[in-house]
Design a protein around this motif. Structure first.
Motif, PDB file in Angstrom:
ATOM      1  N   SER A   1       0.816  -1.218   0.000  1.00  0.00           N
ATOM      2  CA  SER A   1       0.000   0.000   0.000  1.00  0.00           C
ATOM      3  C   SER A   1       0.847   1.265   0.000  1.00  0.00           C
ATOM      4  O   SER A   1       0.575   2.210  -0.746  1.00  0.00           O
ATOM      5  N   SER A   2       1.899   1.304   0.830  1.00  0.00           N
ATOM      6  CA  SER A   2       2.742   2.505   0.869  1.00  0.00           C
ATOM      7  C   SER A   2       3.477   2.703  -0.457  1.00  0.00           C
ATOM      8  O   SER A   2       3.603   3.825  -0.947  1.00  0.00           O
ATOM      9  N   LEU A   3       3.957   1.622  -1.059  1.00  0.00           N
ATOM     10  CA  LEU A   3       4.646   1.723  -2.351  1.00  0.00           C
ATOM     11  C   LEU A   3       3.681   2.097  -3.467  1.00  0.00           C
ATOM     12  O   LEU A   3       4.015   2.893  -4.347  1.00  0.00           O
ATOM     13  N   HIS A   4       2.467   1.540  -3.417  1.00  0.00           N
ATOM     14  CA  HIS A   4       1.457   1.888  -4.421  1.00  0.00           C
ATOM     15  C   HIS A   4       1.079   3.364  -4.303  1.00  0.00           C
ATOM     16  O   HIS A   4       0.965   4.072  -5.313  1.00  0.00           O
ATOM     17  N   ASN A   5       0.889   3.823  -3.071  1.00  0.00           N
ATOM     18  CA  ASN A   5       0.570   5.236  -2.858  1.00  0.00           C
ATOM     19  C   ASN A   5       1.687   6.140  -3.354  1.00  0.00           C
ATOM     20  O   ASN A   5       1.439   7.197  -3.944  1.00  0.00           O
ATOM     21  N   LEU A   6       2.920   5.731  -3.105  1.00  0.00           N
ATOM     22  CA  LEU A   6       4.068   6.502  -3.590  1.00  0.00           C
ATOM     23  C   LEU A   6       4.041   6.567  -5.117  1.00  0.00           C
ATOM     24  O   LEU A   6       4.271   7.628  -5.708  1.00  0.00           O
ATOM     25  N   GLY A   7       3.728   5.435  -5.757  1.00  0.00           N
ATOM     26  CA  GLY A   7       3.629   5.421  -7.215  1.00  0.00           C
ATOM     27  C   GLY A   7       2.545   6.343  -7.729  1.00  0.00           C
ATOM     28  O   GLY A   7       2.723   7.042  -8.739  1.00  0.00           O
ATOM     29  N   LEU A   8       1.405   6.369  -7.040  1.00  0.00           N
ATOM     30  CA  LEU A   8       0.301   7.241  -7.442  1.00  0.00           C
ATOM     31  C   LEU A   8       0.699   8.721  -7.374  1.00  0.00           C
ATOM     32  O   LEU A   8       0.338   9.513  -8.258  1.00  0.00           O
ATOM     33  N   ILE A   9       1.440   9.087  -6.322  1.00  0.00           N
ATOM     34  CA  ILE A   9       1.868  10.486  -6.186  1.00  0.00           C
ATOM     35  C   ILE A   9       2.885  10.843  -7.270  1.00  0.00           C
ATOM     36  O   ILE A   9       2.827  11.924  -7.862  1.00  0.00           O
TER      37      ILE A   9
ATOM     38  N   GLU B   1       8.964   7.658 -14.378  1.00  0.00           N
ATOM     39  CA  GLU B   1       9.981   6.626 -14.161  1.00  0.00           C
ATOM     40  C   GLU B   1       9.988   6.177 -12.701  1.00  0.00           C
ATOM     41  O   GLU B   1      10.053   4.972 -12.414  1.00  0.00           O
ATOM     42  N   LYS B   2       9.931   7.129 -11.785  1.00  0.00           N
ATOM     43  CA  LYS B   2       9.887   6.764 -10.366  1.00  0.00           C
ATOM     44  C   LYS B   2       8.563   6.081 -10.023  1.00  0.00           C
ATOM     45  O   LYS B   2       8.524   5.180  -9.179  1.00  0.00           O
ATOM     46  N   ALA B   3       7.489   6.507 -10.682  1.00  0.00           N
ATOM     47  CA  ALA B   3       6.191   5.861 -10.465  1.00  0.00           C
ATOM     48  C   ALA B   3       6.256   4.396 -10.868  1.00  0.00           C
ATOM     49  O   ALA B   3       5.758   3.513 -10.161  1.00  0.00           O
ATOM     50  N   ALA B   4       6.890   4.135 -12.013  1.00  0.00           N
ATOM     51  CA  ALA B   4       7.019   2.752 -12.491  1.00  0.00           C
ATOM     52  C   ALA B   4       7.792   1.900 -11.498  1.00  0.00           C
ATOM     53  O   ALA B   4       7.407   0.756 -11.202  1.00  0.00           O
ATOM     54  N   ILE B   5       8.876   2.444 -10.953  1.00  0.00           N
ATOM     55  CA  ILE B   5       9.687   1.707  -9.982  1.00  0.00           C
ATOM     56  C   ILE B   5       8.876   1.387  -8.736  1.00  0.00           C
ATOM     57  O   ILE B   5       8.907   0.260  -8.221  1.00  0.00           O
ATOM     58  N   ALA B   6       8.130   2.384  -8.240  1.00  0.00           N
ATOM     59  CA  ALA B   6       7.322   2.177  -7.037  1.00  0.00           C
ATOM     60  C   ALA B   6       6.249   1.119  -7.271  1.00  0.00           C
ATOM     61  O   ALA B   6       6.025   0.242  -6.430  1.00  0.00           O
ATOM     62  N   PHE B   7       5.574   1.186  -8.420  1.00  0.00           N
ATOM     63  CA  PHE B   7       4.544   0.190  -8.732  1.00  0.00           C
ATOM     64  C   PHE B   7       5.151  -1.208  -8.873  1.00  0.00           C
ATOM     65  O   PHE B   7       4.553  -2.199  -8.442  1.00  0.00           O
ATOM     66  N   GLU B   8       6.324  -1.297  -9.493  1.00  0.00           N
ATOM     67  CA  GLU B   8       6.990  -2.596  -9.636  1.00  0.00           C
ATOM     68  C   GLU B   8       7.314  -3.193  -8.271  1.00  0.00           C
ATOM     69  O   GLU B   8       7.128  -4.404  -8.041  1.00  0.00           O
TER      70      GLU B   8
ATOM     71  N   TYR C   1       0.048   0.329 -13.022  1.00  0.00           N
ATOM     72  CA  TYR C   1       1.354   0.114 -13.667  1.00  0.00           C
ATOM     73  C   TYR C   1       1.241   0.273 -15.184  1.00  0.00           C
ATOM     74  O   TYR C   1       2.131   0.850 -15.825  1.00  0.00           O
ATOM     75  N   ALA C   2       0.132  -0.206 -15.753  1.00  0.00           N
ATOM     76  CA  ALA C   2      -0.090  -0.079 -17.201  1.00  0.00           C
ATOM     77  C   ALA C   2      -0.179   1.388 -17.616  1.00  0.00           C
ATOM     78  O   ALA C   2       0.348   1.789 -18.665  1.00  0.00           O
ATOM     79  N   LYS C   3      -0.841   2.193 -16.803  1.00  0.00           N
ATOM     80  CA  LYS C   3      -0.982   3.615 -17.123  1.00  0.00           C
ATOM     81  C   LYS C   3       0.376   4.316 -17.161  1.00  0.00           C
ATOM     82  O   LYS C   3       0.619   5.180 -18.014  1.00  0.00           O
ATOM     83  N   VAL C   4       1.254   3.936 -16.242  1.00  0.00           N
ATOM     84  CA  VAL C   4       2.597   4.519 -16.229  1.00  0.00           C
ATOM     85  C   VAL C   4       3.379   4.096 -17.469  1.00  0.00           C
ATOM     86  O   VAL C   4       4.047   4.907 -18.117  1.00  0.00           O
ATOM     87  N   GLN C   5       3.282   2.802 -17.802  1.00  0.00           N
ATOM     88  CA  GLN C   5       4.002   2.321 -18.974  1.00  0.00           C
ATOM     89  C   GLN C   5       3.478   2.967 -20.257  1.00  0.00           C
ATOM     90  O   GLN C   5       4.245   3.208 -21.198  1.00  0.00           O
ATOM     91  N   GLU C   6       2.194   3.269 -20.280  1.00  0.00           N
ATOM     92  CA  GLU C   6       1.633   3.994 -21.429  1.00  0.00           C
ATOM     93  C   GLU C   6       2.276   5.367 -21.554  1.00  0.00           C
ATOM     94  O   GLU C   6       2.645   5.812 -22.654  1.00  0.00           O
ATOM     95  N   LYS C   7       2.426   6.058 -20.423  1.00  0.00           N
ATOM     96  CA  LYS C   7       3.058   7.373 -20.434  1.00  0.00           C
ATOM     97  C   LYS C   7       4.518   7.291 -20.879  1.00  0.00           C
ATOM     98  O   LYS C   7       5.039   8.210 -21.518  1.00  0.00           O
ATOM     99  N   LEU C   8       5.173   6.181 -20.533  1.00  0.00           N
ATOM    100  CA  LEU C   8       6.580   6.003 -20.888  1.00  0.00           C
ATOM    101  C   LEU C   8       6.753   5.459 -22.303  1.00  0.00           C
ATOM    102  O   LEU C   8       7.878   5.318 -22.784  1.00  0.00           O
ATOM    103  N   GLY C   9       5.636   5.148 -22.956  1.00  0.00           N
ATOM    104  CA  GLY C   9       5.693   4.653 -24.335  1.00  0.00           C
ATOM    105  C   GLY C   9       6.016   3.175 -24.449  1.00  0.00           C
ATOM    106  O   GLY C   9       6.361   2.698 -25.546  1.00  0.00           O
ATOM    107  N   ASN C  10       5.900   2.435 -23.343  1.00  0.00           N
ATOM    108  CA  ASN C  10       6.188   0.995 -23.351  1.00  0.00           C
ATOM    109  C   ASN C  10       4.886   0.216 -23.530  1.00  0.00           C
ATOM    110  O   ASN C  10       4.317  -0.309 -22.574  1.00  0.00           O
ATOM    111  N   GLU C  11       4.414   0.142 -24.775  1.00  0.00           N
ATOM    112  CA  GLU C  11       3.114  -0.470 -25.027  1.00  0.00           C
ATOM    113  C   GLU C  11       3.096  -1.962 -24.720  1.00  0.00           C
ATOM    114  O   GLU C  11       2.073  -2.499 -24.278  1.00  0.00           O
ATOM    115  N   LYS C  12       4.204  -2.643 -24.937  1.00  0.00           N
ATOM    116  CA  LYS C  12       4.252  -4.074 -24.652  1.00  0.00           C
ATOM    117  C   LYS C  12       4.000  -4.338 -23.171  1.00  0.00           C
ATOM    118  O   LYS C  12       3.178  -5.199 -22.806  1.00  0.00           O
TER     119      LYS C  12
END
Length: 218
Positions: A104-112, A120-127, A143-154
Motif C-alpha cells: 500500500s505505501s509503495l502503491h501510494n508513492l507510485g500514485l503520487i 519513471e519513479k512511479a514505475a519503480i514504485a509500482f513494480e 502500472y499499465a498507465k505509467v508504462q503507457e506514459k513512458l511509451g512501453n506499449e508491450k
C-alpha cells in the motif's frame, strides 16, 4: 548468621524493587498504548469528517511518541495528498517504505509520482508494490498507465491483460478493449467484447475491480 540475614534482606529488597520497576514499565507501556489508540481514533475520525488539521495533529503526535510508525507516515502521506501537498506526501510515503515496505505505501508513492508526472519513479514504485502483492487488478492497471506514459506499449498490454486475468469483469475488460481500440487493434478489441458479453453478472450487478487499501488519488 547475621550477615546471611542481612544478605537475605537485601535480596528481598532487590527483588521487590525489580518487581516494582517492572510494574512501572508495564503501567507506562499501557498508558502509551492507550494514548496511541486514542490518537488513532482522532486521526481516523478527522479523515472521515474531512477535519484534516485535527487528523494531522494526531498523526504528528503519534510520530513524536513512535517515530518509526510506518502506518502513521503512510496515513499522513494520504492526508497530504488529499490537500495536493505532493512533496510532503512523497516524503511520508518514502519514509514509510524505508521503515516497513508494504504494497500500500509503495502503491501510494507510485500514485503520487504519477500525479506529479514523474513516471519513471512511479514505475519503480509500482513494480516494487507488485513484487510484494500482485493479485490486485488495480495495481496492474496503475502500472499499465505509467508504462503507457513512458511509451512501453508491450509492458502496458501485459499489465492490462494480467489485470483482466485476475479480475475478469466488465471494468477490467473495458479498459483493455479501449486500449486495443486506441491502437487500431480491432480484432483483439472484438475478442474482448465477446468475453464481456459472456460475463455472468451475479445478483444483477457487475463485479468491480478490487481496490488497494489506502488509495490516494480520489
Amino acid at each position: 548468621m547475621l550477615e546471611l540475614a542481612i544478605v537475605g534482606v537485601f535480596g528481598l529488597l532487590a527483588f521487590h524493587n525489580t518487581k516494582v520497576h517492572d510494574d512501572e514499565i508495564l503501567g507506562a507501556s499501557r498508558k502509551i498504548g492507550d494514548r496511541l489508540g486514542k490518537l488513532w481514533d482522532i486521526a481516523h475520525q478527522g479523515m472521515r469528517e474531512n477535519r484534516l488539521l485535527r487528523a494531522e495533529k494526531a498523526l504528528l503526535t503519534i510520530l513524536k511518541i513512535d517515530e518509526r510508525n510506518a502506518a502513521a507516515y503512510n496515513r499522513l502521506g494520504i492526508l497530504y495528498a488529499k490537500q495536493h501537498e505532493y512533496r510532503d506526501a512523497i516524503d511520508c510515503f518514502e519514509i514509510a517504505s524505508s521503515i516497513e515496505a508494504s504494497p500500500s505505501s509503495l502503491h501510494n508513492l507510485g500514485l503520487i509520482y504519477y500525479e506529479t508526472e514523474n513516471y519513471e519513479k512511479a514505475a519503480i514504485a509500482f513494480e516494487q508494490a507488485l513484487k510484494l502483492e500482485d493479485t490486485l487488478a488495480a495495481r496492474h492497471i496503475a502500472y499499465a498507465k505509467v508504462q503507457e506514459k513512458l511509451g512501453n506499449e508491450k509492458l502496458m498490454f501485459q499489465a492490462l491483460e494480467r489485470a483482466a486475468e485476475l479480475e475478469p469483469n466488465k471494468e477490467s475488460y473495458e479498459i483493455l478493449r479501449k486500449a486495443y481500440l486506441d491502437r487500431g487493434m480491432q480484432a483483439e478489441a472484438d475478442m474482448i467484447e465477446q468475453k464481456m458479453k459472456r460475463l455472468i453478472i451475479k445478483s444483477g450487478k457487475p463485479n468491480r475491480i478490487t481496490r488497494p487499501a489506502r488509495r490516494v488519488v480520489v
